[in-house]
Design an enzyme around this catalytic site. Structure first.
Site, PDB file in Angstrom:
ATOM      1  N   CYS A   1      16.641  12.452  40.235  1.00  0.00           N
ATOM      2  CA  CYS A   1      17.601  12.648  39.147  1.00  0.00           C
ATOM      3  C   CYS A   1      16.917  13.158  37.885  1.00  0.00           C
ATOM      4  O   CYS A   1      16.062  12.482  37.316  1.00  0.00           O
ATOM      5  CB  CYS A   1      18.342  11.356  38.835  1.00  0.00           C
ATOM      6  SG  CYS A   1      19.575  11.591  37.536  1.00  0.00           S
TER       7      CYS A   1
ATOM      8  N   LYS B   1      17.372  11.736  48.764  1.00  0.00           N
ATOM      9  CA  LYS B   1      17.900  12.869  47.998  1.00  0.00           C
ATOM     10  C   LYS B   1      16.749  13.520  47.254  1.00  0.00           C
ATOM     11  O   LYS B   1      16.106  12.908  46.418  1.00  0.00           O
ATOM     12  CB  LYS B   1      18.979  12.410  47.021  1.00  0.00           C
ATOM     13  CG  LYS B   1      19.684  13.561  46.340  1.00  0.00           C
ATOM     14  CD  LYS B   1      20.893  13.062  45.560  1.00  0.00           C
ATOM     15  CE  LYS B   1      21.712  14.215  45.024  1.00  0.00           C
ATOM     16  NZ  LYS B   1      22.913  13.718  44.322  1.00  0.00           N
TER      17      LYS B   1
ATOM     18  N   THR C   1      20.057  18.435  41.245  1.00  0.00           N
ATOM     19  CA  THR C   1      20.240  19.490  40.250  1.00  0.00           C
ATOM     20  C   THR C   1      18.923  20.095  39.775  1.00  0.00           C
ATOM     21  O   THR C   1      17.863  19.497  39.900  1.00  0.00           O
ATOM     22  CB  THR C   1      21.006  18.941  39.036  1.00  0.00           C
ATOM     23  OG1 THR C   1      20.284  17.823  38.503  1.00  0.00           O
ATOM     24  CG2 THR C   1      22.404  18.511  39.421  1.00  0.00           C
TER      25      THR C   1
ATOM     26  N   GLY D   1      26.642  22.970  40.369  1.00  0.00           N
ATOM     27  CA  GLY D   1      27.788  23.856  40.534  1.00  0.00           C
ATOM     28  C   GLY D   1      27.436  25.163  41.215  1.00  0.00           C
ATOM     29  O   GLY D   1      26.342  25.340  41.751  1.00  0.00           O
TER      30      GLY D   1
END
Length: 190
Positions: free
Chosen positions: A15, A52, A80, A104
Site C-alpha cells: 500500500c 498483494k 497502485t 483506475g
C-alpha cells in the site's frame, strides 16, 4: 467467532498510501521481506493466503516467486502506482502523505503486463487488478494469466459494475464456445 467466517487472507504488502517511516519502502519491494512476512503468516494459519504485490518495482517476477516459495496460495497484481498531485495555487501537495496511489483505467496496460510476466514464472493463481472497467478488461487480464479479477474504481462510476462484468464474461464465453474459464486463462496468442 469471526475466524470461522474468514475464507482467506490478503496480505497487502504494497500500500503506497501509508507512511513507512523515514524511507519509502514497501515489503513487496524486497524479496526477503516478502518471503518473511508470507512465511510468518503461513506458519500461523491454514487459511489461503493471497499476497498483494506492488508495481513500484523493477521485476515483479522475483517478488511473485518469493511469495509463492514462502507459501502464498495466490498473488494479486497489482496495487497502485506511486503518484503525486500538486495544488498550483498553494504550491503544496494535495495529498497528506505527499504521494499516494494512482489507480483506475490509466494503469490497466501496465497491470496487464505485470500479470503476464508473473504468469510465466509462478504456478499459483493470479488475481488481476488495475483499471478493470468492463468485461473486456477482465477478459484481457485472464488471457494474460489472471485466474480471477478484483474490481475497484469501476464501482465508484457504476455500482453494478461487477454484475455487468460477470454478465459480459458469460456472454463472451457463450459466444466463443468456452466451457470454462480455463479455456482463456493464460491463453494469449503470440
Amino acid at each position: 467467532p469471526i475466524l470461522k467466517k474468514v475464507s482467506a487472507i490478503e496480505l497487502n504488502l504494497s500500500c503506497p498510501n501509508i507512511k513507512h517511516g523515514k524511507r519509502d519502502h514497501l515489503i513487496a519491494q524486497d524479496e526477503e521481506a516478502t518471503r518473511l512476512v508470507v512465511k510468518s503468516v503461513r506458519d500461523n494459519t491454514a487459511l489461503p493466503i493471497i499476497a498483494k504485490l506492488t508495481p513500484n518495482i523493477t521485476d515483479i517476477t522475483k517478488i511473485a516467486k518469493a511469495a509463492e516459495a514462502a507459501g502464498a496460495d495466490a498473488v494479486s497484481l497489482i496495487n497502485t502506482f506511486y503518484g503525486i498531485a500538486v495544488d498550483i495555487e498553494t504550491r503544496k501537495p494535495k495529498l497528506g502523505n505527499i504521494t499516494g496511489g494512482l489507480s483506475g483505467p490509466a494503469i490497466k496496460p501496465l497491470a496487464v503486463r505485470f500479470v503476464y510476466e508473473a504468469h510465466k514464472v509462478i504456478d499459483i493463481p493470479i488475481i488481476g487488478i488495475g483499471g478493470i472497467m468492463d468485461y473486456k478488461d477482465a477478459i484481457e487480464f485472464m488471457l494474460c494469466g489472471a485466474a480471477a479479477v478484483q474490481v475497484g474504481t469501476a464501482n465508484f462510476v457504476n455500482p453494478a459494475a461487477c454484475i455487468d462484468i460477470v454478465k459480459g464474461i458469460k456472454a463472451y464465453s457463450e459466444k466463443n464456445g468456452l466451457k470454462s474459464m480455463a479455456d482463456i486463462i493464460g491463453k494469449l496468442k503470440i
